[in-house]
Design a protein around this motif. Structure first.
Motif, PDB file in Angstrom:
ATOM      1  N   HIS A   1       0.818  -1.206   0.000  1.00  0.00           N
ATOM      2  CA  HIS A   1       0.000   0.000   0.000  1.00  0.00           C
ATOM      3  C   HIS A   1       0.853   1.258   0.000  1.00  0.00           C
ATOM      4  CE1 HIS A   1      -2.788  -3.003   1.979  1.00  0.00           C
ATOM      5  NE2 HIS A   1      -3.513  -2.560   0.961  1.00  0.00           N
ATOM      6  N   THR A   2       0.247   2.353  -0.458  1.00  0.00           N
ATOM      7  CA  THR A   2       0.883   3.658  -0.346  1.00  0.00           C
ATOM      8  C   THR A   2       0.182   4.390   0.797  1.00  0.00           C
ATOM      9  OG1 THR A   2       1.285   3.641  -2.713  1.00  0.00           O
ATOM     10  CG2 THR A   2       1.544   5.752  -1.588  1.00  0.00           C
ATOM     11  N   ILE A   3       0.974   4.772   1.795  1.00  0.00           N
ATOM     12  CA  ILE A   3       0.423   5.354   3.025  1.00  0.00           C
ATOM     13  C   ILE A   3       0.700   6.858   3.020  1.00  0.00           C
ATOM     14  CG2 ILE A   3       0.333   5.064   5.549  1.00  0.00           C
ATOM     15  CD1 ILE A   3       0.282   2.325   4.116  1.00  0.00           C
ATOM     16  N   GLY A   4      -0.321   7.656   3.178  1.00  0.00           N
ATOM     17  CA  GLY A   4      -0.126   9.099   3.277  1.00  0.00           C
ATOM     18  C   GLY A   4       0.010   9.504   4.741  1.00  0.00           C
ATOM     19  N   VAL A   5       0.976  10.366   5.022  1.00  0.00           N
ATOM     20  CA  VAL A   5       1.180  10.830   6.404  1.00  0.00           C
ATOM     21  C   VAL A   5       1.595  12.300   6.386  1.00  0.00           C
ATOM     22  CG1 VAL A   5       1.960   8.560   7.235  1.00  0.00           C
ATOM     23  CG2 VAL A   5       3.642  10.212   6.403  1.00  0.00           C
ATOM     24  N   GLN A   6       1.575  12.903   7.566  1.00  0.00           N
ATOM     25  CA  GLN A   6       2.167  14.235   7.698  1.00  0.00           C
ATOM     26  C   GLN A   6       3.618  14.046   8.115  1.00  0.00           C
ATOM     27  OE1 GLN A   6       0.479  16.876  10.635  1.00  0.00           O
ATOM     28  NE2 GLN A   6       1.726  18.591   9.930  1.00  0.00           N
ATOM     29  N   LEU A   7       4.502  14.731   7.396  1.00  0.00           N
ATOM     30  CA  LEU A   7       5.941  14.599   7.603  1.00  0.00           C
ATOM     31  C   LEU A   7       6.344  14.743   9.084  1.00  0.00           C
ATOM     32  CD1 LEU A   7       8.851  14.574   6.258  1.00  0.00           C
ATOM     33  CD2 LEU A   7       8.725  17.064   6.378  1.00  0.00           C
ATOM     34  N   ALA A   8       7.139  13.797   9.542  1.00  0.00           N
ATOM     35  CA  ALA A   8       7.768  13.825  10.867  1.00  0.00           C
ATOM     36  C   ALA A   8       6.815  13.603  12.033  1.00  0.00           C
ATOM     37  CB  ALA A   8       8.554  15.110  11.080  1.00  0.00           C
ATOM     38  N   THR A   9       5.575  13.263  11.746  1.00  0.00           N
ATOM     39  CA  THR A   9       4.657  12.923  12.838  1.00  0.00           C
ATOM     40  C   THR A   9       4.856  11.450  13.206  1.00  0.00           C
ATOM     41  OG1 THR A   9       2.929  12.287  11.283  1.00  0.00           O
ATOM     42  CG2 THR A   9       2.925  14.582  12.031  1.00  0.00           C
ATOM     43  N   THR A  10       4.228  11.045  14.288  1.00  0.00           N
ATOM     44  CA  THR A  10       4.357   9.636  14.672  1.00  0.00           C
ATOM     45  C   THR A  10       3.701   8.726  13.629  1.00  0.00           C
ATOM     46  OG1 THR A  10       2.496  10.029  16.172  1.00  0.00           O
ATOM     47  CG2 THR A  10       4.680   9.909  17.155  1.00  0.00           C
ATOM     48  N   GLY A  11       2.667   9.235  12.949  1.00  0.00           N
ATOM     49  CA  GLY A  11       2.069   8.463  11.857  1.00  0.00           C
ATOM     50  C   GLY A  11       3.121   8.147  10.798  1.00  0.00           C
ATOM     51  N   ASP A  12       3.974   9.125  10.511  1.00  0.00           N
ATOM     52  CA  ASP A  12       5.088   8.952   9.574  1.00  0.00           C
ATOM     53  C   ASP A  12       6.089   7.935  10.147  1.00  0.00           C
ATOM     54  OD1 ASP A  12       7.232   9.162   7.837  1.00  0.00           O
ATOM     55  OD2 ASP A  12       7.604  11.292   8.189  1.00  0.00           O
ATOM     56  N   LEU A  13       6.500   8.133  11.385  1.00  0.00           N
ATOM     57  CA  LEU A  13       7.505   7.247  11.988  1.00  0.00           C
ATOM     58  C   LEU A  13       7.033   5.795  12.022  1.00  0.00           C
ATOM     59  CD1 LEU A  13       8.587   9.447  15.065  1.00  0.00           C
ATOM     60  CD2 LEU A  13       9.660   9.282  12.816  1.00  0.00           C
ATOM     61  N   TYR A  14       5.821   5.574  12.535  1.00  0.00           N
ATOM     62  CA  TYR A  14       5.335   4.188  12.668  1.00  0.00           C
ATOM     63  C   TYR A  14       5.183   3.519  11.312  1.00  0.00           C
ATOM     64  CZ  TYR A  14       3.856   5.955  17.293  1.00  0.00           C
ATOM     65  OH  TYR A  14       3.797   6.539  18.513  1.00  0.00           O
ATOM     66  N   SER A  15       4.569   4.232  10.339  1.00  0.00           N
ATOM     67  CA  SER A  15       4.360   3.537   9.063  1.00  0.00           C
ATOM     68  C   SER A  15       5.677   3.359   8.315  1.00  0.00           C
ATOM     69  CB  SER A  15       3.281   4.199   8.196  1.00  0.00           C
ATOM     70  OG  SER A  15       3.262   5.562   8.348  1.00  0.00           O
ATOM     71  N   THR A  16       6.635   4.231   8.574  1.00  0.00           N
ATOM     72  CA  THR A  16       7.951   4.022   7.973  1.00  0.00           C
ATOM     73  C   THR A  16       8.581   2.745   8.534  1.00  0.00           C
ATOM     74  OG1 THR A  16       8.264   6.390   7.679  1.00  0.00           O
ATOM     75  CG2 THR A  16      10.253   5.033   7.620  1.00  0.00           C
ATOM     76  N   TRP A  17       8.539   2.607   9.859  1.00  0.00           N
ATOM     77  CA  TRP A  17       9.140   1.413  10.490  1.00  0.00           C
ATOM     78  C   TRP A  17       8.374   0.144  10.147  1.00  0.00           C
ATOM     79  CZ3 TRP A  17       9.013   4.319  15.806  1.00  0.00           C
ATOM     80  CH2 TRP A  17      10.069   5.244  15.861  1.00  0.00           C
ATOM     81  N   ASP A  18       7.031   0.192  10.317  1.00  0.00           N
ATOM     82  CA  ASP A  18       6.230  -1.037  10.237  1.00  0.00           C
ATOM     83  C   ASP A  18       5.944  -1.456   8.806  1.00  0.00           C
ATOM     84  OD1 ASP A  18       6.061  -0.699  12.964  1.00  0.00           O
ATOM     85  OD2 ASP A  18       3.983   0.030  12.946  1.00  0.00           O
ATOM     86  N   ILE A  19       5.898  -0.494   7.883  1.00  0.00           N
ATOM     87  CA  ILE A  19       5.433  -0.823   6.541  1.00  0.00           C
ATOM     88  C   ILE A  19       6.547  -0.647   5.497  1.00  0.00           C
ATOM     89  CG2 ILE A  19       3.747  -0.225   4.734  1.00  0.00           C
ATOM     90  CD1 ILE A  19       1.908   0.615   7.225  1.00  0.00           C
ATOM     91  N   GLU A  20       7.083   0.589   5.414  1.00  0.00           N
ATOM     92  CA  GLU A  20       8.102   0.839   4.383  1.00  0.00           C
ATOM     93  C   GLU A  20       9.367   0.016   4.634  1.00  0.00           C
ATOM     94  OE1 GLU A  20       8.514   4.782   1.992  1.00  0.00           O
ATOM     95  OE2 GLU A  20       9.841   4.909   3.733  1.00  0.00           O
ATOM     96  N   ASP A  21       9.889   0.088   5.848  1.00  0.00           N
ATOM     97  CA  ASP A  21      11.128  -0.640   6.163  1.00  0.00           C
ATOM     98  C   ASP A  21      10.945  -2.150   6.060  1.00  0.00           C
ATOM     99  OD1 ASP A  21      12.138   1.849   6.626  1.00  0.00           O
ATOM    100  OD2 ASP A  21      12.406   1.611   8.795  1.00  0.00           O
ATOM    101  N   GLU A  22       9.698  -2.600   6.175  1.00  0.00           N
ATOM    102  CA  GLU A  22       9.420  -4.041   6.104  1.00  0.00           C
ATOM    103  C   GLU A  22       9.105  -4.485   4.679  1.00  0.00           C
ATOM    104  OE1 GLU A  22       9.684  -6.194   8.691  1.00  0.00           O
ATOM    105  OE2 GLU A  22      10.337  -4.526   9.935  1.00  0.00           O
ATOM    106  N   GLY A  23       9.183  -3.542   3.734  1.00  0.00           N
ATOM    107  CA  GLY A  23       8.902  -3.893   2.335  1.00  0.00           C
ATOM    108  C   GLY A  23       7.425  -4.151   2.064  1.00  0.00           C
TER     109      GLY A  23
END
Ligand code: GLN
Length: 260
Positions: free
Chosen positions: A147-169
């Motif tokens: 999926h493509t996840i939209g977030v506000q830059l540097a918020t926890t929504g950004d941090l969590y989805s970066t770790w849980d989704i993007e970094d996990e491929g």
């Protein structure tokens, strides 16, 4: 002997009370704020109902809480509206006394700034279109998800989805300067969902047809005021004021005013 000690103790107490009273009569004086007599608050007024613009003014829960703190300390509140991403550096760099922005306490941020007592709870939620195949938060972490996840830059929504989704491929994170822009991207089909705090999520969904918030929560977090680590005395004064406002029900009344 015992008597003199008691007398001495009483005298000391009287002196202490006197000093406190003197301080109380000249609030604000002597507090090591960025500007004399002023409490400078950094925020990002794109986060209703915590902070948003109304009649060219920053209003909302955080503005009211900060105003109540400033009043208790005998300071004038000055609000600086900036990008969310700039708030921490502004506090850390001595340009603002406090960052009040529905800001979640995280370990990473605690390395940069000090945090006050928690004054509210935030929940990271997922906004999708009404006909979205994403029906629960777990769908985002499912094997083979993309999926493509939209977030506000540097918020926890950004941090969590970066770790849980993007970094996990398991997908890509698209970062926007404003939550509202991420929501626009969702409406225009550029992202599959938006991860954002529940209160602004409710406001954005109310303003935009065809969107809904998933029932399942992504994360529950604490909001607190960010302060400069080098200003222990000022921070203690701010935190004491906040604790008093929590205790006497002022903070709850402000929350209730904006959150139905
Ligand atoms: N609570 C989230 C965070 O601290 C979002 C705050 C905001 O966008 N103002 O990262």
């Amino acid at each position: 002997m015992k008597k003199t000690r008691i007398v001495a103790l009483v005298l000391m107490l009287v002196l202490c009370v006197g000093i406190f009273a003197a301080c109380g009569s000249k609030p604000g004086k002597g507090l090591d704020t960025v500007e004399d007599g002023v409490l400078v608050m950094a925020t990002n007024a794109e986060f209703p109902p915590y902070e948003f613009i109304e009649n060219n003014e920053v209003v909302g829960i955080d503005a009211e809480i900060a105003a109540a703190i400033a009043e208790k300390l005998g300071l004038t509140l000055k609000i600086e509206n900036m990008e969310f991403d700039s708030i921490i550096s502004s506090v850390k760099g001595g340009k603002a006394d406090v960052g009040v922005a529905g800001m979640t306490v995280t370990d990473e941020r605690l390395e940069e700034v000090a945090f006050s007592t928690t004054y509210a709870t935030g929940v990271q939620v997922v906004i999708v279109t009404e006909d979205s195949p994403i029906t629960a938060v777990d769908d985002l972490f499912a094997e083979g998800a993309n999926h493509t996840i939209g977030v506000q830059l540097a918020t926890t929504g950004d941090l969590y989805s970066t770790w849980d989704i993007e970094d996990e491929g398991l997908g890509t994170v698209d970062r926007y300067a404003k939550g509202a822009d991420a929501v626009m991207a969702l409406k225009n089909g550029k992202v599959d969902c938006v991860v954002i705090d529940n209160e602004p999520a409710k406001a954005f969904v109310a303003e935009n047809e065809g969107l809904k918030i998933l029932d399942t929560e992504y994360a529950v977090e604490d909001y607190a005021i960010a302060m400069n680590k080098d200003k222990a005395e000022l921070n203690a004064a701010i935190d004491t004021a906040l604790q008093e406002l929590i205790k006497d029900g002022t903070v709850q009344a402000i929350l209730d005013k904006y959150i139905g």
